[in-house]
Design an enzyme around this catalytic site. Structure first.
Site, PDB file in Angstrom:
ATOM      1  N   HIS A   1       1.642   4.195  -2.933  1.00 16.66           N
ATOM      2  CA  HIS A   1       1.570   5.653  -2.780  1.00 16.66           C
ATOM      3  C   HIS A   1       2.769   6.314  -3.452  1.00 16.66           C
ATOM      4  CE1 HIS A   1      -1.969   6.368  -0.452  1.00 16.66           C
ATOM      5  NE2 HIS A   1      -1.576   5.704   0.623  1.00 16.66           N
TER       6      HIS A   1
ATOM      7  N   HIS B   1       0.844  -1.203   0.000  1.00 21.16           N
ATOM      8  CA  HIS B   1       0.000   0.000   0.000  1.00 21.16           C
ATOM      9  C   HIS B   1       0.880   1.254   0.000  1.00 21.16           C
ATOM     10  CE1 HIS B   1      -3.552   2.428   1.459  1.00 21.16           C
ATOM     11  NE2 HIS B   1      -2.565   3.157   1.950  1.00 21.16           N
ATOM     12  N   GLU B   2       1.885   1.278   0.879  1.00 24.64           N
ATOM     13  CA  GLU B   2       2.754   2.457   0.971  1.00 24.64           C
ATOM     14  C   GLU B   2       3.640   2.609  -0.261  1.00 24.64           C
ATOM     15  OE1 GLU B   2       2.033   4.519   3.099  1.00 24.64           O
ATOM     16  OE2 GLU B   2       0.790   3.224   4.346  1.00 24.64           O
TER      17      GLU B   2
ATOM     18  N   GLU C   1      -6.371   6.586  -1.076  1.00 27.48           N
ATOM     19  CA  GLU C   1      -6.309   5.413  -0.191  1.00 27.48           C
ATOM     20  C   GLU C   1      -6.922   4.196  -0.881  1.00 27.48           C
ATOM     21  OE1 GLU C   1      -4.746   5.059   2.814  1.00 27.48           O
ATOM     22  OE2 GLU C   1      -3.971   7.025   2.220  1.00 27.48           O
TER      23      GLU C   1
END
Length: 298
Positions: A147, A143-144, A226
């Protein structure tokens, strides 16, 4: 379904950014009309202020952001498991290896920062590293890393900067009007011109409402990124269940012990502060239940 979600989230972000720039132009034109009797000058000044402010925020030091969040940089020797997961996810995403940081905090959380993949960093709390298994950690770190790969930090920074610019311009315009500002021509002959009075009222209304609307758009962009990072993490790991399990654990996490400001809060995978009871429209993060449901529907 996965790629459809990714595409839809990107399209929504583009639409929101276009609306954001339109709002900044509107507030600039309104302030220009009320104070200078010149739409164009106000519009240009607003856009220039927005671009300058966004540029200055984008190049904020990664080390400064980490310091503000009490994060400590670690080496492969200090945290081999965490380091190798970050390394693996970065390799799959085809981005340079980001710097790795740890936050001494029992809550479950993580975030990424950096204006580009070349100067990015990933941080995780000690609580997250202790509680989650490898599959769940891969989901969170994926997820990070997403980003970083998707330039979400840059997009979110631009959104925050534009919201701040709208608020500043609105505040300056309101104060100048309150203390006797406004163009001479408006004061001399405005009362007899119905169109001018209507325009004046609409301009005043935009000055009043623009900061609220800007904040709502900025928060909506944060929530869309998100969703995109969740879907992109599954694209990297090929393991939606790992991400779902991670979100279920995040849902039970306590707030972080150290204070977190609004700008930093938006970076985290989970709201790091005490949950608020008001509408999700005013939240930097979408409800975890909804994030889980979207992943289950892929």
């Amino acid at each position: 379904m996965l790629y459809q979600q990714i595409s839809q989230n990107k399209q929504r972000t583009v639409v929101l950014l276009v609306v954001f720039f339109a709002l900044l132009a509107l507030i600039g034109a309104s302030a220009g009309y009320l104070l200078l009797d010149n739409y164009a000058m106000g519009l240009v000044l607003a856009l220039v202020i927005g671009v300058i402010y966004a540029t200055s925020m984008i190049f904020q030091s990664t080390s400064l952001v980490m310091s503000m969040n009490n994060a400590r940089e670690v080496t492969e020797k200090e945290a081999p498991g965490f380091f190798h997961i970050v390394e693996d996810m970065a390799m799959v995403a085809q981005i340079p290896m980001p710097r790795v940081f740890i936050i001494e905090d029992p809550s479950l959380n993580a975030f990424a920062t950096g204006s580009s993949p070349q100067n990015a960093a990933v941080a995780a709390t000690t609580g997250l590293l202790e509680v989650m298994n490898r599959e769940e950690l891969e989901g969170v770190i994926g997820h990070e890393i997403s980003h970083i790969r998707n330039y979400d930090i840059r997009i979110s920074t631009i959104a925050v900067a534009l919201a701040s610019a709208v608020t500043v311009i609105s505040s300056i315009g309101g104060r100048m009007l309150w203390y006797g500002g406004g163009s001479r021509r408006q004061r001399d002959d405005g009362d007899d011109d119905v169109l001018r009075i209507i325009t004046l009222l609409l301009s005043l209304l935009s000055l009043l409402l623009a900061p609220l609307v800007a904040s709502l758009i900025q928060l909506a962009i944060s929530r869309q990124r998100e969703y995109l990072a969740d879907a992109s993490s599954v694209e990297l790991t090929r393991n939606p269940q790992g991400m779902i399990n991670a979100l279920e654990k995040l849902q039970l996490s306590q707030p972080m012990k150290h204070p977190v400001d609004d700008a930093s809060a938006a970076l985290y995978i989970n709201e790091p502060r005490k949950k608020r009871s008001f509408s999700s429209l005013f939240s930097t993060h979408p409800p975890i239940e909804e994030r889980i449901e979207r992943l289950k529907n892929m």
